[in-house]
Write a protein that holds these residues in place. Structure first.
Motif, PDB file in Angstrom:
ATOM      1  N   GLY A   1      20.354  36.366  42.763  1.00 30.06           N
ATOM      2  CA  GLY A   1      19.632  36.129  41.844  1.00 30.06           C
ATOM      3  C   GLY A   1      20.029  35.542  40.510  1.00 30.06           C
ATOM      4  N   PRO A   2      20.860  35.001  39.878  1.00 29.51           N
ATOM      5  CA  PRO A   2      21.963  34.705  38.480  1.00 29.51           C
ATOM      6  C   PRO A   2      22.782  34.141  39.019  1.00 29.51           C
ATOM      7  N   LEU A   3      23.567  33.917  39.859  1.00 29.25           N
ATOM      8  CA  LEU A   3      24.804  33.352  40.897  1.00 29.25           C
ATOM      9  C   LEU A   3      23.960  32.016  41.724  1.00 29.25           C
ATOM     10  N   ASN A   4      22.845  32.831  42.277  1.00 26.22           N
ATOM     11  CA  ASN A   4      22.305  31.335  43.047  1.00 26.22           C
ATOM     12  C   ASN A   4      21.622  30.006  42.605  1.00 26.22           C
ATOM     13  N   TRP A   5      22.177  30.333  40.525  1.00 26.51           N
ATOM     14  CA  TRP A   5      21.800  28.971  40.420  1.00 26.51           C
ATOM     15  C   TRP A   5      22.760  28.389  40.067  1.00 26.51           C
ATOM     16  N   LEU A   6      24.432  28.172  40.265  1.00 23.16           N
ATOM     17  CA  LEU A   6      25.216  27.722  40.356  1.00 23.16           C
ATOM     18  C   LEU A   6      25.296  26.336  41.693  1.00 23.16           C
ATOM     19  N   GLY A   7      24.835  26.908  42.593  1.00 25.75           N
ATOM     20  CA  GLY A   7      24.387  25.931  43.910  1.00 25.75           C
ATOM     21  C   GLY A   7      24.984  26.604  45.034  1.00 25.75           C
ATOM     22  N   VAL A   8      25.856  27.671  45.336  1.00 26.65           N
ATOM     23  CA  VAL A   8      26.867  28.012  45.921  1.00 26.65           C
ATOM     24  C   VAL A   8      25.706  27.896  47.455  1.00 26.65           C
ATOM     25  N   LYS A   9      26.253  27.198  48.014  1.00 29.57           N
ATOM     26  CA  LYS A   9      25.487  27.357  49.329  1.00 29.57           C
ATOM     27  C   LYS A   9      25.793  28.391  50.280  1.00 29.57           C
ATOM     28  N   PRO A  10      25.280  29.364  50.482  1.00 33.41           N
ATOM     29  CA  PRO A  10      25.340  30.412  52.299  1.00 33.41           C
ATOM     30  C   PRO A  10      26.237  29.835  52.770  1.00 33.41           C
ATOM     31  N   ALA A  11      27.167  30.828  52.464  1.00 34.08           N
ATOM     32  CA  ALA A  11      28.972  30.401  53.889  1.00 34.08           C
ATOM     33  C   ALA A  11      28.976  31.740  54.865  1.00 34.08           C
ATOM     34  N   TYR A  12      29.684  30.822  56.218  1.00 37.76           N
ATOM     35  CA  TYR A  12      30.206  32.040  57.216  1.00 37.76           C
ATOM     36  C   TYR A  12      31.554  32.300  57.255  1.00 37.76           C
ATOM     37  N   ARG A  13      32.254  32.935  58.445  1.00 40.26           N
ATOM     38  CA  ARG A  13      33.009  33.389  58.344  1.00 40.26           C
ATOM     39  C   ARG A  13      33.161  33.837  60.372  1.00 40.26           C
ATOM     40  N   LEU A  14      33.419  33.421  61.529  1.00 41.40           N
ATOM     41  CA  LEU A  14      33.909  33.849  62.450  1.00 41.40           C
ATOM     42  C   LEU A  14      34.192  35.036  62.426  1.00 41.40           C
ATOM     43  N   GLU A  15      34.176  35.929  63.030  1.00 43.75           N
ATOM     44  CA  GLU A  15      34.004  37.444  62.665  1.00 43.75           C
ATOM     45  C   GLU A  15      35.070  37.449  63.793  1.00 43.75           C
ATOM     46  N   ARG A  16      34.879  37.411  64.902  1.00 44.78           N
ATOM     47  CA  ARG A  16      35.091  37.693  66.453  1.00 44.78           C
ATOM     48  C   ARG A  16      34.601  37.195  67.759  1.00 44.78           C
ATOM     49  N   LEU A  17      35.395  37.335  68.424  1.00 46.19           N
ATOM     50  CA  LEU A  17      34.901  36.972  69.918  1.00 46.19           C
ATOM     51  C   LEU A  17      35.567  37.779  71.032  1.00 46.19           C
ATOM     52  N   SER A  18      34.374  37.972  71.645  1.00 46.48           N
ATOM     53  CA  SER A  18      34.281  39.373  72.952  1.00 46.48           C
ATOM     54  C   SER A  18      33.805  39.034  73.630  1.00 46.48           C
ATOM     55  N   GLY A  19      34.458  40.156  75.230  1.00 45.92           N
ATOM     56  CA  GLY A  19      33.571  40.515  76.143  1.00 45.92           C
ATOM     57  C   GLY A  19      33.163  41.291  76.037  1.00 45.92           C
ATOM     58  N   ARG A  20      32.293  40.920  77.739  1.00 45.75           N
ATOM     59  CA  ARG A  20      31.662  42.417  78.368  1.00 45.75           C
ATOM     60  C   ARG A  20      31.007  42.373  79.573  1.00 45.75           C
TER      61      ARG A  20
ATOM     62  N   GLU B   1      23.991  38.948  49.024  1.00 40.72           N
ATOM     63  CA  GLU B   1      23.840  39.229  50.645  1.00 40.72           C
ATOM     64  C   GLU B   1      24.721  39.014  51.450  1.00 40.72           C
ATOM     65  N   ALA B   2      25.077  40.180  52.514  1.00 36.74           N
ATOM     66  CA  ALA B   2      26.008  39.660  53.545  1.00 36.74           C
ATOM     67  C   ALA B   2      25.222  40.113  54.601  1.00 36.74           C
ATOM     68  N   VAL B   3      25.518  39.395  55.444  1.00 32.90           N
ATOM     69  CA  VAL B   3      24.330  39.664  56.986  1.00 32.90           C
ATOM     70  C   VAL B   3      25.401  39.596  57.740  1.00 32.90           C
ATOM     71  N   TYR B   4      25.068  40.135  58.875  1.00 33.92           N
ATOM     72  CA  TYR B   4      26.034  40.330  60.410  1.00 33.92           C
ATOM     73  C   TYR B   4      25.331  39.413  60.882  1.00 33.92           C
ATOM     74  N   GLY B   5      25.944  38.532  61.664  1.00 29.30           N
ATOM     75  CA  GLY B   5      25.433  37.419  62.889  1.00 29.30           C
ATOM     76  C   GLY B   5      25.887  37.706  64.123  1.00 29.30           C
ATOM     77  N   ASN B   6      25.544  37.198  65.323  1.00 25.57           N
ATOM     78  CA  ASN B   6      26.256  37.895  65.900  1.00 25.57           C
ATOM     79  C   ASN B   6      25.035  36.553  67.474  1.00 25.57           C
TER      80      ASN B   6
END
Length: 218
Positions: free
Chosen positions: A114-133, A171-176
């Motif tokens: 929306g309007p906040l996208n006009w400010l040119g702020v790029k998508p941002a990310y933050r690594l959340e966790r590292l896990s084993g399986r 828009e908050a997205v979860y990526g793995n």
């Protein structure tokens, strides 16, 4: 516009909106109508929201396009025990112990809309966790699990709030990344786009591990 300048602009918009709203309270004669009072409250709330959003995004890295955001190095220390070295952009390396047969990295991704996208702020990310399986279902249920948090806590958590309540203009997205095999001496590149994570082999050991694992897994 650089990410830092865009975030400063975002915070400035929030401060201006909040100050403009407070001006209504400082000037009582402006309170002759319910509409002006409602507008004042709206401006204060909108300004505070935008400013807090900019403050929380300081804990995230900007995302231009598909790019390598981390490198994973693996060394074996015992049966199903591995020392994993995580190297991230603009952050000190992290070494942790992972137990199991595979590893995975999770990340949070935030996009403004929306309007906040006009400010040119790029998508941002933050690594959340590292896990084993573990590959074995029995071990996965009863074995020692290893999950290492990678993100910083924030009292105003935009990602969590959007997931829970659906914040406006966010828009908050979860990526793995897909679980990848653990192999002594293997190096993996973790890459991220605005839609999610992918892990790619960074040396011969990692390529051999993937070639052996994925046909077997299928």
């Amino acid at each position: 516009m650089s990410q830092d300048i865009a975030l400063v602009a975002l915070a400035a918009v929030g401060v201006v909106l909040a100050l403009f709203g407070l001006a209504f309270f400082i000037r009582p004669r402006w309170f002759f109508s319910w509409l002006k009072g409602t507008l004042a409250l709206f401006l204060i709330g909108a300004g505070a929201y935008v400013a807090l959003l900019a403050l929380d995004l300081r804990h995230y890295q900007s995302l231009d396009s598909m790019q390598t955001i981390a490198t994973i190095g693996v060394s074996k220390t015992g049966p199903q025990a591995w020392r994993v070295r995580l190297e991230r952009t603009e952050q000190p390396p992290l070494e942790v112990v992972i137990r199991g047969d595979q590893w995975q990295v999770d990340a949070r991704i935030i996009r403004l809309a929306g309007p906040l996208n006009w400010l040119g702020v790029k998508p941002a990310y933050r690594l959340e966790r590292l896990s084993g399986r573990y590959v074995s279902l029995e071990q996965e249920r009863s074995g020692q699990r290893t999950v290492h948090p990678l993100g910083e806590e924030s009292w105003f958590d935009t990602w969590v709030l959007d997931q829970s309540f659906g914040l406006p203009f966010v828009e908050a997205v979860y990526g793995n990344a897909t679980f990848m095999p653990l192999r002594d001496g293997a190096i993996f590149d973790v890459r991220l786009s605005s839609t999610g994570l992918v892990a790619l082999p960074g040396n011969e050991q990692a390529r051999e591990a993937m070639e052996e694992w994925f046909p077997q897994a299928g």
